[in-house]
Design a protein around this motif. Structure first.
Motif, PDB file in Angstrom:
ATOM      1  N   MET A   1      14.922   1.840 -18.297  1.00 13.95           N
ATOM      2  CA  MET A   1      15.907   1.712 -17.134  1.00 13.95           C
ATOM      3  C   MET A   1      16.300   3.221 -16.722  1.00 13.95           C
ATOM      4  SD  MET A   1      18.264  -0.029 -15.303  1.00 13.95           S
ATOM      5  CE  MET A   1      18.840  -1.437 -16.069  1.00 13.95           C
ATOM      6  N   LYS A   2      16.125   4.365 -17.584  1.00 15.52           N
ATOM      7  CA  LYS A   2      16.517   5.542 -17.187  1.00 15.52           C
ATOM      8  C   LYS A   2      15.513   5.867 -16.209  1.00 15.52           C
ATOM      9  CE  LYS A   2      16.671  10.363 -19.031  1.00 15.52           C
ATOM     10  NZ  LYS A   2      16.613  11.157 -20.287  1.00 15.52           N
ATOM     11  N   LYS A   3      14.166   5.690 -16.418  1.00 16.76           N
ATOM     12  CA  LYS A   3      13.140   6.028 -15.308  1.00 16.76           C
ATOM     13  C   LYS A   3      13.833   5.565 -13.813  1.00 16.76           C
ATOM     14  CE  LYS A   3       9.030   3.760 -14.951  1.00 16.76           C
ATOM     15  NZ  LYS A   3       7.839   3.379 -15.107  1.00 16.76           N
ATOM     16  N   GLU A   4      14.209   4.255 -13.551  1.00 13.59           N
ATOM     17  CA  GLU A   4      14.672   3.877 -12.546  1.00 13.59           C
ATOM     18  C   GLU A   4      15.684   4.181 -11.977  1.00 13.59           C
ATOM     19  OE1 GLU A   4      14.721  -0.448 -13.372  1.00 13.59           O
ATOM     20  OE2 GLU A   4      12.498  -0.585 -13.137  1.00 13.59           O
ATOM     21  N   MET A   5      16.603   4.777 -12.887  1.00 10.21           N
ATOM     22  CA  MET A   5      17.771   5.690 -12.272  1.00 10.21           C
ATOM     23  C   MET A   5      17.312   6.819 -11.610  1.00 10.21           C
ATOM     24  SD  MET A   5      20.396   3.496 -12.602  1.00 10.21           S
ATOM     25  CE  MET A   5      21.689   4.801 -12.270  1.00 10.21           C
ATOM     26  N   GLN A   6      16.345   7.688 -12.339  1.00  6.63           N
ATOM     27  CA  GLN A   6      15.857   8.798 -11.867  1.00  6.63           C
ATOM     28  C   GLN A   6      15.224   8.500 -10.267  1.00  6.63           C
ATOM     29  OE1 GLN A   6      13.324  10.158 -14.932  1.00  6.63           O
ATOM     30  NE2 GLN A   6      14.947  11.111 -15.905  1.00  6.63           N
ATOM     31  N   LEU A   7      14.478   7.480 -10.477  1.00  4.56           N
ATOM     32  CA  LEU A   7      13.800   7.310  -9.117  1.00  4.56           C
ATOM     33  C   LEU A   7      14.634   6.954  -7.995  1.00  4.56           C
ATOM     34  CD1 LEU A   7      10.751   4.878 -10.441  1.00  4.56           C
ATOM     35  CD2 LEU A   7      10.640   7.466  -9.585  1.00  4.56           C
ATOM     36  N   ILE A   8      15.759   5.953  -8.283  1.00  4.89           N
ATOM     37  CA  ILE A   8      16.709   5.828  -7.316  1.00  4.89           C
ATOM     38  C   ILE A   8      17.387   7.108  -6.813  1.00  4.89           C
ATOM     39  CG2 ILE A   8      19.034   4.859  -6.876  1.00  4.89           C
ATOM     40  CD1 ILE A   8      18.147   2.618  -8.507  1.00  4.89           C
ATOM     41  N   SER A  42      13.281  -3.436   3.556  1.00 12.71           N
ATOM     42  CA  SER A  42      12.580  -2.816   2.398  1.00 12.71           C
ATOM     43  C   SER A  42      11.553  -2.050   2.409  1.00 12.71           C
ATOM     44  CB  SER A  42      12.052  -3.993   1.486  1.00 12.71           C
ATOM     45  OG  SER A  42      11.389  -4.816   2.273  1.00 12.71           O
ATOM     46  N   PHE A  43      11.254  -1.302   1.622  1.00 15.79           N
ATOM     47  CA  PHE A  43      10.134  -0.321   1.513  1.00 15.79           C
ATOM     48  C   PHE A  43       9.154  -0.530   0.444  1.00 15.79           C
ATOM     49  CE2 PHE A  43      13.480   2.165   3.667  1.00 15.79           C
ATOM     50  CZ  PHE A  43      12.952   2.917   4.655  1.00 15.79           C
ATOM     51  N   TYR A  44       7.822  -0.084   0.477  1.00 14.56           N
ATOM     52  CA  TYR A  44       7.208  -0.275  -0.880  1.00 14.56           C
ATOM     53  C   TYR A  44       6.943   1.290  -1.173  1.00 14.56           C
ATOM     54  CZ  TYR A  44       2.938  -0.310  -3.637  1.00 14.56           C
ATOM     55  OH  TYR A  44       2.118  -0.288  -4.739  1.00 14.56           O
ATOM     56  N   GLY A  45       7.269   1.656  -2.510  1.00  9.50           N
ATOM     57  CA  GLY A  45       7.084   2.977  -2.786  1.00  9.50           C
ATOM     58  C   GLY A  45       6.151   3.253  -4.010  1.00  9.50           C
ATOM     59  N   LYS A  46       5.215   3.978  -3.687  1.00 10.95           N
ATOM     60  CA  LYS A  46       4.164   4.442  -4.707  1.00 10.95           C
ATOM     61  C   LYS A  46       4.525   5.793  -5.561  1.00 10.95           C
ATOM     62  CE  LYS A  46       0.374   3.174  -1.722  1.00 10.95           C
ATOM     63  NZ  LYS A  46      -0.750   3.389  -1.141  1.00 10.95           N
ATOM     64  N   LEU A  47       4.292   5.548  -6.908  1.00 10.00           N
ATOM     65  CA  LEU A  47       4.598   6.798  -7.650  1.00 10.00           C
ATOM     66  C   LEU A  47       3.483   7.551  -7.969  1.00 10.00           C
ATOM     67  CD1 LEU A  47       6.680   4.981 -10.487  1.00 10.00           C
ATOM     68  CD2 LEU A  47       7.507   6.316  -8.258  1.00 10.00           C
ATOM     69  N   GLU A  48       3.585   8.822  -8.630  1.00 15.25           N
ATOM     70  CA  GLU A  48       2.801   9.648  -9.358  1.00 15.25           C
ATOM     71  C   GLU A  48       3.630  10.199 -10.158  1.00 15.25           C
ATOM     72  OE1 GLU A  48       0.876  12.560  -6.716  1.00 15.25           O
ATOM     73  OE2 GLU A  48       3.059  13.409  -6.145  1.00 15.25           O
ATOM     74  N   PHE A  49       2.689  10.989 -11.287  1.00 10.70           N
ATOM     75  CA  PHE A  49       3.396  11.807 -12.443  1.00 10.70           C
ATOM     76  C   PHE A  49       3.221  12.951 -12.246  1.00 10.70           C
ATOM     77  CE2 PHE A  49       3.643   7.294 -13.888  1.00 10.70           C
ATOM     78  CZ  PHE A  49       4.513   7.392 -14.796  1.00 10.70           C
ATOM     79  N   LYS A  52       4.415  14.730 -16.498  1.00 12.07           N
ATOM     80  CA  LYS A  52       4.991  13.418 -17.458  1.00 12.07           C
ATOM     81  C   LYS A  52       6.103  12.996 -16.807  1.00 12.07           C
ATOM     82  CE  LYS A  52       2.672  15.145 -21.342  1.00 12.07           C
ATOM     83  NZ  LYS A  52       2.589  15.262 -22.864  1.00 12.07           N
ATOM     84  N   ARG A  53       6.523  12.858 -15.672  1.00  8.73           N
ATOM     85  CA  ARG A  53       7.747  12.588 -15.096  1.00  8.73           C
ATOM     86  C   ARG A  53       7.431  11.840 -13.719  1.00  8.73           C
ATOM     87  NH1 ARG A  53      13.280  15.588 -15.826  1.00  8.73           N
ATOM     88  NH2 ARG A  53      12.781  16.308 -18.046  1.00  8.73           N
ATOM     89  N   PRO A  54       7.986  10.547 -13.509  1.00  8.86           N
ATOM     90  CA  PRO A  54       7.584   9.808 -12.151  1.00  8.86           C
ATOM     91  C   PRO A  54       8.287  10.333 -11.070  1.00  8.86           C
ATOM     92  CG  PRO A  54       8.985   8.455 -13.560  1.00  8.86           C
ATOM     93  CD  PRO A  54       8.640   9.486 -14.394  1.00  8.86           C
TER      94      PRO A  54
END
Length: 64
Positions: A1-8, A42-49, A52-54
């Motif tokens: 959940m923490k990762k998703e909050m950072q991404l938002i 909506s959007f499609y989002g791609k991640l990278e690290f 070590k953080r998304p």
């Protein structure tokens, strides 16, 4: 959940208000980003690290 909050929160780097969007994980490096008021926007989002953080690599418009 923490990762998703950072991404938002990172959505502001793309000019989006983080309080107006939700994330739906579709695979390890991909998310659908939906507007809370208009689910068809909506959007499609791609991640990278990085370090070590998304972080968002890219956002693509899916639907308005």
């Amino acid at each position: 959940m923490k990762k998703e909050m950072q991404l938002i929160e990172q959505l502001k780097h793309f000019g989006l208000n983080s309080s107006e969007w939700t994330l739906e994980r579709i695979h390890s490096l991909g998310y659908v980003i939906r507007n809370k008021m208009d689910q068809s926007f909506s959007f499609y989002g791609k991640l990278e690290f990085k370090n070590k953080r998304p972080v968002w690599k890219s956002l693509e418009l899916v639907s308005i």
